[in-house]
Design a protein around this motif. Structure first.
Motif, PDB file in Angstrom:
ATOM      1  N   ASP A  66      64.489  13.497  48.969  1.00  0.00           N
ATOM      2  CA  ASP A  66      65.394  14.329  49.754  1.00  0.00           C
ATOM      3  C   ASP A  66      65.091  14.220  51.244  1.00  0.00           C
ATOM      4  N   VAL A  67      63.807  14.264  51.590  1.00  0.00           N
ATOM      5  CA  VAL A  67      63.461  14.201  53.012  1.00  0.00           C
ATOM      6  C   VAL A  67      63.779  12.829  53.587  1.00  0.00           C
ATOM      7  N   GLN A  68      63.841  11.799  52.741  1.00  0.00           N
ATOM      8  CA  GLN A  68      64.229  10.466  53.202  1.00  0.00           C
ATOM      9  C   GLN A  68      65.741  10.303  53.317  1.00  0.00           C
ATOM     10  N   GLY A  69      66.472  11.355  52.927  1.00  0.00           N
ATOM     11  CA  GLY A  69      67.915  11.319  53.108  1.00  0.00           C
ATOM     12  C   GLY A  69      68.701  10.824  51.920  1.00  0.00           C
ATOM     13  N   TYR A  70      68.121  10.807  50.744  1.00  0.00           N
ATOM     14  CA  TYR A  70      68.860  10.394  49.549  1.00  0.00           C
ATOM     15  C   TYR A  70      69.911  11.438  49.182  1.00  0.00           C
ATOM     16  N   GLU A  71      71.081  10.965  48.786  1.00  0.00           N
ATOM     17  CA  GLU A  71      72.174  11.827  48.316  1.00  0.00           C
ATOM     18  C   GLU A  71      72.115  11.882  46.790  1.00  0.00           C
ATOM     19  N   PHE A  72      72.118  13.084  46.229  1.00  0.00           N
ATOM     20  CA  PHE A  72      72.050  13.262  44.783  1.00  0.00           C
ATOM     21  C   PHE A  72      73.472  13.387  44.228  1.00  0.00           C
ATOM     22  N   VAL A  73      73.841  12.391  43.414  1.00  0.00           N
ATOM     23  CA  VAL A  73      75.203  12.312  42.879  1.00  0.00           C
ATOM     24  C   VAL A  73      75.131  12.411  41.361  1.00  0.00           C
ATOM     25  N   VAL A  74      75.814  13.406  40.783  1.00  0.00           N
ATOM     26  CA  VAL A  74      75.789  13.631  39.340  1.00  0.00           C
ATOM     27  C   VAL A  74      76.848  12.754  38.672  1.00  0.00           C
ATOM     28  N   LEU A  75      76.437  12.050  37.628  1.00  0.00           N
ATOM     29  CA  LEU A  75      77.354  11.193  36.883  1.00  0.00           C
ATOM     30  C   LEU A  75      78.085  12.028  35.835  1.00  0.00           C
ATOM     31  N   PRO A  76      79.415  11.963  35.764  1.00  0.00           N
ATOM     32  CA  PRO A  76      80.187  12.865  34.904  1.00  0.00           C
ATOM     33  C   PRO A  76      80.158  12.512  33.418  1.00  0.00           C
ATOM     34  N   ASN A  77      79.833  11.285  33.078  1.00  0.00           N
ATOM     35  CA  ASN A  77      79.890  10.865  31.672  1.00  0.00           C
ATOM     36  C   ASN A  77      78.564  10.305  31.169  1.00  0.00           C
ATOM     37  N   ALA A  78      77.484  10.785  31.733  1.00  0.00           N
ATOM     38  CA  ALA A  78      76.152  10.324  31.329  1.00  0.00           C
ATOM     39  C   ALA A  78      75.320  11.530  30.904  1.00  0.00           C
ATOM     40  N   PHE A  79      74.404  11.304  29.964  1.00  0.00           N
ATOM     41  CA  PHE A  79      73.495  12.379  29.562  1.00  0.00           C
ATOM     42  C   PHE A  79      72.292  11.806  28.812  1.00  0.00           C
ATOM     43  N   VAL A  80      71.210  12.590  28.818  1.00  0.00           N
ATOM     44  CA  VAL A  80      70.022  12.320  28.003  1.00  0.00           C
ATOM     45  C   VAL A  80      69.673  13.610  27.276  1.00  0.00           C
ATOM     46  N   ILE A  81      69.006  13.456  26.118  1.00  0.00           N
ATOM     47  CA  ILE A  81      68.661  14.629  25.312  1.00  0.00           C
ATOM     48  C   ILE A  81      67.170  14.620  25.021  1.00  0.00           C
ATOM     49  N   HIS A  82      66.527  15.727  25.320  1.00  0.00           N
ATOM     50  CA  HIS A  82      65.094  15.886  25.067  1.00  0.00           C
ATOM     51  C   HIS A  82      64.879  16.227  23.598  1.00  0.00           C
ATOM     52  N   MET A  83      63.956  15.479  22.955  1.00  0.00           N
ATOM     53  CA  MET A  83      63.655  15.717  21.549  1.00  0.00           C
ATOM     54  C   MET A  83      62.427  16.617  21.431  1.00  0.00           C
ATOM     55  N   PRO A  84      62.384  17.490  20.451  1.00  0.00           N
ATOM     56  CA  PRO A  84      61.262  18.438  20.327  1.00  0.00           C
ATOM     57  C   PRO A  84      59.960  17.758  19.934  1.00  0.00           C
ATOM     58  N   HIS A  85      58.853  18.341  20.384  1.00  0.00           N
ATOM     59  CA  HIS A  85      57.514  17.840  20.041  1.00  0.00           C
ATOM     60  C   HIS A  85      56.511  18.949  20.293  1.00  0.00           C
ATOM     61  N   ALA A  86      55.310  18.762  19.790  1.00  0.00           N
ATOM     62  CA  ALA A  86      54.254  19.742  20.004  1.00  0.00           C
ATOM     63  C   ALA A  86      53.878  19.783  21.485  1.00  0.00           C
ATOM     64  N   PRO A  87      53.447  20.945  22.002  1.00  0.00           N
ATOM     65  CA  PRO A  87      53.062  21.040  23.417  1.00  0.00           C
ATOM     66  C   PRO A  87      51.911  20.091  23.733  1.00  0.00           C
ATOM     67  N   SER A  88      51.941  19.520  24.914  1.00  0.00           N
ATOM     68  CA  SER A  88      50.872  18.627  25.335  1.00  0.00           C
ATOM     69  C   SER A  88      49.608  19.417  25.635  1.00  0.00           C
ATOM     70  N   PHE A  89      48.480  18.714  25.659  1.00  0.00           N
ATOM     71  CA  PHE A  89      47.199  19.337  25.943  1.00  0.00           C
ATOM     72  C   PHE A  89      47.178  19.914  27.352  1.00  0.00           C
ATOM     73  N   ASP A  90      47.837  19.232  28.297  1.00  0.00           N
ATOM     74  CA  ASP A  90      47.810  19.690  29.689  1.00  0.00           C
ATOM     75  C   ASP A  90      48.634  20.948  29.903  1.00  0.00           C
ATOM     76  N   ILE A  91      49.756  21.068  29.219  1.00  0.00           N
ATOM     77  CA  ILE A  91      50.534  22.294  29.383  1.00  0.00           C
ATOM     78  C   ILE A  91      49.808  23.480  28.746  1.00  0.00           C
ATOM     79  N   ALA A  92      49.064  23.214  27.691  1.00  0.00           N
ATOM     80  CA  ALA A  92      48.250  24.273  27.091  1.00  0.00           C
ATOM     81  C   ALA A  92      47.166  24.727  28.065  1.00  0.00           C
ATOM     82  N   LYS A  93      46.547  23.774  28.773  1.00  0.00           N
ATOM     83  CA  LYS A  93      45.531  24.137  29.767  1.00  0.00           C
ATOM     84  C   LYS A  93      46.161  24.915  30.911  1.00  0.00           C
ATOM     85  N   PHE A  94      47.358  24.515  31.345  1.00  0.00           N
ATOM     86  CA  PHE A  94      48.042  25.223  32.421  1.00  0.00           C
ATOM     87  C   PHE A  94      48.308  26.683  32.039  1.00  0.00           C
ATOM     88  N   ARG A  95      48.727  26.896  30.808  1.00  0.00           N
ATOM     89  CA  ARG A  95      49.057  28.249  30.372  1.00  0.00           C
ATOM     90  C   ARG A  95      47.831  29.125  30.157  1.00  0.00           C
TER      91      ARG A  95
END
Length: 695
Positions: free
Chosen positions: A631-660
């Motif tokens: 953003d500070v370099q001036g990039y424009e964020f443009v959302v694509l109207p017909n694209a998507f990705v889906i996050h699949m479920p999994h067990a929490p990572s070790f690092d997120i457990a440490k964070f919590r």
């Protein structure tokens, strides 16, 4: 095809008069596509059954011979002990004459540099050479200079590997060595002793002896393996070139290049091609010039190939110095001690290479300070700092093995590579992503040495993964207590060959057809000429079994039914809120959104972008900081109207457990965020002042 390939390469080498043939003959030894040059059946696998039957027929005769040989070896051993005792007596001031004991070479001085030449070409050979190097480093007590005769692929991989390994007192070169003695090794050998024991044999070479070799332990050069078998000429049983001592200065004085070429050209008139590549050439030369060779004790190259006499070479496995896996069967070869040999090999295969970074006491060579130089930044840190662990691990240089598996891909114009990283617990996602993304992938895998072998077995057993040659697998070896997520992303990003990258995570499945969609978007939106980051909206499911939507319309229906959700809407809505999902539902054309606090979308962008900030380890702010710098370099964020990705479920990572669970973890993350924002303002000036107010 194999014979024709070897013939063409050999002719090419013979024509390369400006290049020292001493080195060039080895180059064809370990290419990924070449047959193992030390395999005694050399492409005649159809005859293996007949050969095995023949071996069984003469086994009873061999038993008697082995008994006689064993008795002879025991007699020689007793004689050697007697000679040693006589030497001790003479050395202590006795009146007897000093007797030169067998194998009593002078010791190698403590800090003398040992030069080792290794032929390594292609992706797969680099995996073998790592195990070889581990076995050498494990036993060695001297500084090493490794000379690699390699192609551009192996040089790229090995340069990165040794730079990141930072082993003390080890220097690496990728050019022919001058005026020195070298040990030349095949990549499929494993050491069982200190390499200095082999190096000191140079001290007993006399006269014009410039080459040290072990006798071939099969009947290949005797021409008796099958009817009409016509091997290249050799001195007796011939010699195996898996382990070679070369006095390069002596070879130059003896006009080795001219000698090699004349004999090779003469033999090729009748033989047409080599069967065992460089080994055939060496044997043909030594047949005519036997004074060149010094016969190394067979323990220095115990050949575990088909139909060998290797078991007659030693009385006990303790005698063995180097194990040579030169059979196409490799670890499945038949030998009464093969289980012992296999366990030795597997020990080094999965051995933690980080443990071999130890310095040599009292030896400070020119290359000896590499490990220390990489650790200099730690001297500026204080262990009283609550965030010392975070700051120190930022300075870690992780041992990295690029292109761990075969990679063959030439990018097309406006091509795009998916960039991701993973650890062993996410390995199952690889096949799924391959089904959803047919384009190139650059992926960093954070693993231990043992886990890397698990990955290799998994990949080799997967028809889906083995069918793909456009995936760059880069092993980053585990070190430290935090998951170096941005370090991994940078490793994968640096190896991208295409114009554009899609920065994703391993637990996201792209929509079907996203690769082609993004390629078209890159062209139509001219993101190579303008600073644009194309945002791919992210969703998630809590179901392990999901009927993946085939279109945007199906996805919207699943959103309405509660099967899918916008990504992290219930725990971290700020991360993707600027995407404006409400607008996306009805959008038919791309639309621009503004950067907001904590924005961390998944984007396609040109390859030449800032690296990820490696101070952010484990969980938190690893993508946020990167988007902020775009953003500070001036990039424009443009959302694509017909694209998507889906996050699949999994067990929490070790690092997120440490964070919590750790208040100090959360506290240090805030400290690192504040420092990053200050560094950004110093780097970009007034344009970055707005980030200093972000809490």
């Amino acid at each position: 095809m194999l014979v024709r390939w070897r013939k063409n390469v050999l002719v090419l080498l013979l024509a390369a008069g400006a290049i020292p043939v001493t080195y060039m003959v080895y180059f064809i030894a370990t290419s990924d596509d070449a047959f193992d040059v030390n395999s005694d059946n050399a492409g005649v696998s159809a005859l293996e059954t007949r050969l095995v039957q023949r071996v069984r027929e003469v086994e009873n005769q061999n038993i008697g011979l082995r008994k006689q040989l064993s008795q002879t070896q025991n007699h020689l051993l007793r004689l050697q002990m007697t000679l040693a005792a006589a030497n001790d007596s003479a050395g202590a001031g006795g009146n007897g004459t000093k007797i030169k004991c067998l194998n009593a070479e002078p010791d190698v001085p403590k800090c003398e540099v040992i030069h080792v030449a290794i032929v390594c070409a292609g992706h797969n050979s680099t995996r073998d050479v790592v195990t070889l190097i581990k076995s050498i480093l494990f036993y060695r007590h001297n500084p090493l200079h490794l000379h690699f005769i390699s192609d551009s692929v192996a040089q790229l991989i090995l340069t990165k590997l040794f730079e990141s390994w930072s082993v003390a007192e080890v220097e690496v070169s990728f050019y022919p060595a001058d005026s020195i003695k070298v040990i030349v090794l095949d990549t499929d050998v494993t050491f069982e002793t200190d390499i200095a024991e082999l190096w000191k044999i140079f001290r007993v070479l006399k006269g014009k002896q410039a080459i040290g070799l072990v006798e071939n332990q099969s009947d290949w050069y005797l021409g008796k393996l099958w009817k009409n078998h016509q091997p290249w000429p050799a001195l007796g049983r011939g010699f195996n070139t898996g382990v070679i001592l070369l006095d390069l200065k002596m070879l130059r004085e003896l006009s080795w290049m001219q000698m090699w070429r004349l004999i090779a050209e003469k033999e090729l008139m009748s033989m047409l091609a080599t069967s065992l590549a460089d080994q055939d050439i060496f044997n043909a030369v030594l047949k005519q010039h036997p004074y060149l060779v010094y016969r190394l004790p067979c323990q220095w190259n115990v050949q575990l190939s088909m139909n060998t006499r290797s078991e007659q070479c030693y009385s006990e496995v303790a005698d063995i110095k180097i194990i040579h896996w030169n059979s196409p069967m490799k670890l499945k070869v038949k030998n009464k001690h093969v289980e012992f040999f296999r366990n030795k090999y597997l020990t080094f295969l999965e051995y933690d290479g980080n443990l071999l970074r130890r310095e040599l006491f009292g030896c400070q060579t020119a290359s000896g300070g590499e490990g220390a130089r990489n650790q200099d930044p730690l001297g500026e840190l204080t262990e009283d700092d609550d965030c010392y662990d975070f700051r120190s691990e930022r300075e870690l240089v992780h041992r990295t093995h690029l292109y761990y598996m075969d990679y063959r891909y030439e990018p097309a114009p406006d091509d795009v590579t998916l960039v991701a990283q993973l650890s062993l617990d996410r390995l199952q996602m690889l096949e799924l992503i391959c089904k959803h993304w047919e384009g190139p992938i650059s992926i960093a895998l954070y693993m231990s040495d043992a886990e890397a072998q698990q990955f290799l077995r998994y990949a080799l057993g997967s028809d889906i993964l083995m069918a793909r040659k456009n995936i760059g697998y880069h092993i980053v070896y585990r070190d430290g207590q935090f998951y170096p997520v941005n370090y991994l992303r940078n490793v994968a990003l640096q190896e991208v060959k295409t114009s554009y990258v899609f920065l994703s995570d391993i637990d996201f499945l792209p929509m079907f057809g996203l690769y082609e969609y993004l390629k078209k978007a890159a062209t139509t939106m001219a993101i190579g000429k303008q600073k644009k980051a194309l945002v791919v909206p992210a969703f998630e499911t809590q179901r392990y079994r999901l009927q993946f939507p085939k279109s945007k319309a199906e996805l919207l229906s699943m959103l309405d039914m509660g099967t899918l959700f916008t990504f992290r809407y219930h725990v971290w809505p700020k991360g993707h809120a600027p995407t404006n999902f409400a607008k996306w539902r009805t959008a038919t054309t791309p639309y621009t959104v503004n950067w907001e606090q904590d924005f961390e979308p998944y984007i396609m962008v040109q390859r030449d972008i800032p690296q990820f900030d490696q101070r952010f380890l484990g969980f938190g702010w690893n993508k946020v900081s990167h988007i902020m710098e775009l953003d500070v370099q001036g990039y424009e964020f443009v959302v694509l109207p017909n694209a998507f990705v889906i996050h699949m479920p999994h067990a929490p990572s070790f690092d997120i457990a440490k964070f919590r669970s750790s208040s100090n973890y959360r506290k240090c993350l805030k400290v690192l965020k504040a420092e990053f924002q200050k560094d950004l303002s110093k780097k970009y000036g007034i344009k970055a002042l707005k980030y200093l107010d972000v809490e």
